[in-house]
Design a protein around this motif. Structure first.
Motif, PDB file in Angstrom:
ATOM      1  N   SER A  72       0.833  -1.209   0.000  1.00 37.11           N
ATOM      2  CA  SER A  72       0.000   0.000   0.000  1.00 37.11           C
ATOM      3  C   SER A  72       0.864   1.255   0.000  1.00 37.11           C
ATOM      4  O   SER A  72       1.847   1.356   0.750  1.00 37.11           O
ATOM      5  CB  SER A  72      -0.897  -0.012   1.239  1.00 37.11           C
ATOM      6  N   ARG A  74       0.233   3.904   1.421  1.00 32.78           N
ATOM      7  CA  ARG A  74       0.187   4.472   2.770  1.00 32.78           C
ATOM      8  C   ARG A  74       1.357   3.973   3.607  1.00 32.78           C
ATOM      9  O   ARG A  74       1.939   4.729   4.382  1.00 32.78           O
ATOM     10  CB  ARG A  74      -1.136   4.086   3.438  1.00 32.78           C
ATOM     11  N   GLN A 186      -3.554  -3.818   1.175  1.00 38.57           N
ATOM     12  CA  GLN A 186      -4.846  -3.381   1.682  1.00 38.57           C
ATOM     13  C   GLN A 186      -4.741  -2.722   3.057  1.00 38.57           C
ATOM     14  O   GLN A 186      -5.699  -2.716   3.823  1.00 38.57           O
ATOM     15  CB  GLN A 186      -5.795  -4.590   1.764  1.00 38.57           C
ATOM     16  N   SER A 188      -4.717  -0.091   6.033  1.00 42.54           N
ATOM     17  CA  SER A 188      -5.319   1.195   6.376  1.00 42.54           C
ATOM     18  C   SER A 188      -4.226   2.143   6.886  1.00 42.54           C
ATOM     19  O   SER A 188      -3.057   1.757   7.022  1.00 42.54           O
ATOM     20  CB  SER A 188      -6.384   0.994   7.454  1.00 42.54           C
ATOM     21  N   TYR A 189      -4.601   3.381   7.208  1.00 39.84           N
ATOM     22  CA  TYR A 189      -3.625   4.325   7.756  1.00 39.84           C
ATOM     23  C   TYR A 189      -3.080   3.810   9.088  1.00 39.84           C
ATOM     24  O   TYR A 189      -1.871   3.902   9.358  1.00 39.84           O
ATOM     25  CB  TYR A 189      -4.273   5.698   7.933  1.00 39.84           C
ATOM     26  N   SER A 190      -3.967   3.268   9.908  1.00 42.26           N
ATOM     27  CA  SER A 190      -3.539   2.726  11.192  1.00 42.26           C
ATOM     28  C   SER A 190      -2.604   1.542  11.012  1.00 42.26           C
ATOM     29  O   SER A 190      -1.567   1.438  11.675  1.00 42.26           O
ATOM     30  CB  SER A 190      -4.763   2.323  12.011  1.00 42.26           C
ATOM     31  N   ASP A 191      -2.959   0.632  10.081  1.00 43.30           N
ATOM     32  CA  ASP A 191      -2.110  -0.533   9.809  1.00 43.30           C
ATOM     33  C   ASP A 191      -0.739  -0.097   9.308  1.00 43.30           C
ATOM     34  O   ASP A 191       0.296  -0.631   9.724  1.00 43.30           O
ATOM     35  CB  ASP A 191      -2.769  -1.434   8.759  1.00 43.30           C
ATOM     36  N   TRP A 231      -0.441  13.114   5.921  1.00 47.32           N
ATOM     37  CA  TRP A 231      -1.840  12.715   5.982  1.00 47.32           C
ATOM     38  C   TRP A 231      -2.634  13.834   6.625  1.00 47.32           C
ATOM     39  O   TRP A 231      -2.106  14.642   7.412  1.00 47.32           O
ATOM     40  CB  TRP A 231      -2.012  11.425   6.806  1.00 47.32           C
ATOM     41  N   GLN A 235      -7.781  12.044   8.780  1.00 46.47           N
ATOM     42  CA  GLN A 235      -7.306  10.671   8.613  1.00 46.47           C
ATOM     43  C   GLN A 235      -6.548  10.193   9.841  1.00 46.47           C
ATOM     44  O   GLN A 235      -6.721   9.066  10.301  1.00 46.47           O
ATOM     45  CB  GLN A 235      -6.429  10.588   7.359  1.00 46.47           C
ATOM     46  N   GLU A 238      -9.006   9.747  12.989  1.00 51.08           N
ATOM     47  CA  GLU A 238      -9.802   8.517  12.875  1.00 51.08           C
ATOM     48  C   GLU A 238      -8.953   7.288  13.151  1.00 51.08           C
ATOM     49  O   GLU A 238      -9.400   6.319  13.778  1.00 51.08           O
ATOM     50  CB  GLU A 238     -10.430   8.429  11.490  1.00 51.08           C
ATOM     51  N   SER A 239      -7.706   7.316  12.711  1.00 53.14           N
ATOM     52  CA  SER A 239      -6.811   6.175  12.939  1.00 53.14           C
ATOM     53  C   SER A 239      -6.411   6.064  14.395  1.00 53.14           C
ATOM     54  O   SER A 239      -6.214   4.945  14.917  1.00 53.14           O
ATOM     55  CB  SER A 239      -5.561   6.312  12.059  1.00 53.14           C
ATOM     56  N   GLU A 242      -8.619   3.849  16.553  1.00 55.44           N
ATOM     57  CA  GLU A 242      -8.628   2.400  16.366  1.00 55.44           C
ATOM     58  C   GLU A 242      -7.712   1.749  17.403  1.00 55.44           C
ATOM     59  O   GLU A 242      -6.546   2.133  17.520  1.00 55.44           O
ATOM     60  CB  GLU A 242      -8.143   2.037  14.956  1.00 55.44           C
TER      61      GLU A 242
END
Length: 779
Positions: A72, A74, A186, A188-191, A231, A235, A238-239, A242
């Motif tokens: 990704s 990201r 795949q 996410s920003y957190s991942d 970012w 974004q 929200e991350s 999590e």
């Protein structure tokens, strides 16, 4: 002197750079980059990239190789902006970062940051070194080598695949699948933030063990991304909400025997396959649940292939790889086993193409001897006159042997070998009639590939287990003709229970499940091969050590498992069901009516049409009833006789003799015919004044109960042996003789009680003068 000194200084200024460059070049040759691995880690992945099985390196490390395009964006943004913002610009080392790290370390009295670039981190991963001044020099040298030999993209790819992520995980690909259960593409920003920071302290920050530490480190990266404007604040916020709470990581544990098989055929580190990970997981659950229903020491094998592309979608080689009592480490998909009756559809299809039979041809399920070979049926009985379709559906043995005898066993085996089904025979032997009943060896994967001919218009194609093999987009599928499209269509419809012709408007375009079973001699192997609208399903059950399993047979042991897998494959949405492949009737196939015993169509009211049947015809061909050599008259079922004015049979040269053709049932079928259909009733009586010259045909006389050359033994503790011998066929009275002495008259059978060891001959004589005998030994 002054001029000489100036000349020396100029010489040194010219030579020193050359010597320095030469020294660097020599050092690079003497201490090359350690890029190659002796025993690299390897991973087998499904069609969607899901890891199935991993083969660790000598240190137990496993990796999931990725490229920049597999990850990704990201993650790349988080990694570069957090670890090395000037990665794309510096020459491998960042002097400003090193000075800043040194100042921080001196001011605090401890190591705050190392100042290493990503290139330097890759250098340390490739060539570990002690944390000393000399080690740092060595790391700088390796970093310069990397920048010299590789591009920035290649260096970053090395980091993606070598960075430590805790325990035996290396590389972002392995970490993403093990920790997050998803592809690195795949994230996410957190991942992305979490995986970017883990290599800094992989053991201390493992999210499956220390989720609070991992979350704090991840949040630090997220806030850095917001500060740097990489970012947006939304974004990042929200991350931050999590939580990091992961289950213990899971190593890939699917398709172990398949992975072992494919790994032995390629040296790639990331072995891409055509398997469907979800389906594979379901099949392995089915196998594990089915294990409890299997007899002790028994195993099973499952193979699922998409016959539209010939991609292997599921491969289960044993019931449980960890169950040594069931030989779970033996892959029964590639094992050579006796196929039983699974080959019968092929011989009927080839005979259709050869014009020997049609779908409703009259075949003979009667006792018959082929030299020393006397086959029988699974139910030990015989059924007399049967059609080809009935013989195939009921898996009768004698009709299949009759057709193979007419077609030729060597020719049959050669055609199968040409499409990849390499039947195995004992050393020094060659294909014979026992082949059609399992008298050879075959592999499940090759058998499934050959069955693709019934779904692919007669062309059998090779299995594909890897993308890029023949058959992928832009590459032709490797297939060869085995049957004509019409013959393949007819056999598949018969196996699907659609042997009776229907109008095209009533004929299902999507063929229901068509299957064939097989049981090897001694109940050692139970097979079932099925075809639905999209898939070919291969099932085998038995003991890998080839010991018999009483009561195990294809219909009872393999078919229930086949139905369960088929139901699993058919549980799809209505939209997918609407897109299933269809199998329309080929133009070469038509509906027809034929008459028994002749096997051809006759006008209504013709006395020679003793039974009228409907069936599928190939190229409108109506071959006459196939004769069984050695058990019928020369004229076969159609005979020419001459009649006088009273309707009695006479010789051809008798006065007022008129010629007439009459169709008679094959002689060996006499015992199964009603009295009105037997020859004695069908043939007019012979004229006493001008009888026909040739004698009436009689049913051959057969001896049942003991075979020629048999060696018989008494049961332990018994002093005598009771033996029941029967005769079949023949005409009129019978006379029995044991070693020349009469032992019974006018009986179809005789009961013998033998006491003395030695050689014996049993002989029977009928009224027509036929003799049948067998020599045997009593021990």
């Amino acid at each position: 002197m002054i001029k000489l000194a100036r000349w020396r200084r100029r010489y040194l200024f010219a030579v020193v750079p050359v010597l320095l460059m030469l020294s660097v070049w020599l050092a690079d040759k003497c201490w090359p980059l350690p890029l190659a691995e002796v025993h690299p880690a390897r991973v087998v992945v499904a069609a969607d990239g899901t890891p199935l099985w991993r083969f660790a390196d000598e240190n137990g490390i496993w990796r999931y190789p990725v490229t920049l395009g597999d990850v990704s964006p990201r993650y790349l943004e988080a990694l570069i902006n957090y670890e090395d913002r000037f990665f794309w610009d510096h020459p491998g080392i960042n002097p400003f970062a090193i000075l800043r790290a040194a100042w921080q370390d001196l001011r605090s009295g401890e190591v705050i940051s190392g100042g290493s670039t990503l290139t330097m981190q890759v250098a340390r991963l490739l060539d570990p070194h002690p944390r000393t001044f000399g080690g740092k020099i060595r790391q700088v040298w390796r970093a310069m080598q990397l920048e010299w030999h590789l591009s920035k993209e290649q260096i970053l790819t090395l980091y993606l695949n070598r960075a430590p992520f805790g325990g035996t995980l290396q590389g972002v690909g392995a970490a993403s699948w093990a920790y997050l259960g998803k592809s690195p593409a795949q994230l996410s920003y957190s991942d992305a933030a979490l995986l970017a920071v883990l290599p800094q302290a992989p053991s201390r920050l493992r999210p499956d063990r220390w989720p609070q530490r991992a979350e704090a480190a991840r949040n630090k990266v997220l806030r850095r991304m917001a500060v740097q404007g990489v970012w947006t604040a939304k974004q990042v916020n929200e991350s931050l909400e999590e939580p990091v709470w992961l289950a213990p990581r899971q190593m890939p544990q699917l398709a172990p025997l398949f992975s072992r098989y494919i790994a032995s055929h390629t040296q790639a580190r990331k072995i891409s396959t055509t398997l469907d990970a979800s389906l594979q997981r379901q099949l392995e659950e089915v196998a594990m649940n089915w294990k409890g229903q299997l007899p002790p020491r028994s195993s099973l094998a499952l193979l699922v292939v998409d016959h539209t592309t010939m991609e292997v979608r599921g491969w289960v080689g044993s019931a449980d790889i960890n169950d040594d009592s069931r030989f779970g480490h033996v892959d029964m998909v590639t094992a050579v086993r006796s196929p039983g009756s699974v080959l019968k559809p092929f011989v009927y299809g080839m005979a259709l193409d050869d014009g020997l039979i049609h779908a409703s041809s009259l075949l003979q399920d009667v006792p018959r001897r082929f030299g020393d070979y006397r086959p029988g049926n699974f139910d030990t009985g015989f059924h007399g006159p049967v059609s080809m379709s009935e013989a195939l559906v009921r898996s009768l043995n004698l009709p299949a042997v009759q057709v193979l005898d007419a077609y030729g066993p060597k020719r049959f085996a050669a055609k199968l070998r040409n499409v990849g089904l390499d039947l195995r025979f004992p050393a020094g032997s060659e294909p014979n009639l026992s082949l059609i009943l399992g008298g050879g060896g075959a592999r499940l994967d090759q058998m499934v590939a050959a069955y693709s001919a019934f779904a692919r218009h007669g062309r059998a194609a090779q299995l594909r287990i890897q993308p890029g093999q023949p058959g992928q987009p832009g590459q032709p599928l490797v297939d060869r003709p085995l049957l004509s499209p019409g013959a393949a269509w007819i056999i598949r419809r018969v196996l699907a229970g659609e042997a009776l012709p229907q109008p095209d408007s009533s004929l299902p375009a999507v063929v229901p499940l068509a299957f064939k079973t097989g049981t090897s001699y001694g109940y050692r192997d139970a097979w079932a091969i099925g075809l639905n609208s999209r898939y070919i399903i291969g099932v085998w059950t038995g003991r890998p050590d080839s010991t018999p399993v009483a009561g195990q047979f294809g219909l009872g042991s393999a078919v229930p498992l086949l139905n369960q897998v088929n139901n699993l494959l058919q549980s799809t949405s209505g939209i997918q069901q609407a897109r299933l492949p269809t199998d329309p009737r080929p133009a070469s196939v038509s509906q027809g009516q034929i008459c028994w015993p002749g096997g051809q169509n006759l006008p209504a009211g013709d006395s020679n049409c003793r039974r009228r049947l409907s069936g599928w015809l190939l190229d409108k061909s109506e071959p006459p009833t196939l004769q069984a050599a050695g058990q019928e008259s020369i004229q076969g079922t159609r005979q020419t006789i001459w009649l006088d004015s009273q309707g009695q049979r006479v010789a051809a040269d008798c006065p007022d003799a008129t010629e007439r053709n009459i169709s008679l049932w094959p002689l060996p079928l006499e015992p199964w015919l009603p009295s009105a259909e037997r020859r004695a009733a069908r043939l007019p009586p012979a004229s006493p004044t001008c009888p026909p010259l040739q004698k009436d045909d009689v049913t051959p006389l057969l001896l049942l109960g003991v075979r020629e050359g048999a060696i018989l033994k008494r049961l332990p503790g018994q002093t005598q042996l009771s033996l029941r011998i029967m005769s079949q066929g023949g005409q009129g009275e019978r006379w029995w003789f044991l070693n020349g002495d009469a032992v019974g008259d006018n009986h179809p059978g005789v009961a013998l009680t033998l006491e003395n060891p030695g050689r014996y001959q049993i002989l029977v004589l009928d009224e027509a003068g036929q003799v049948a005998a067998a020599n045997f030994t009593l021990q």
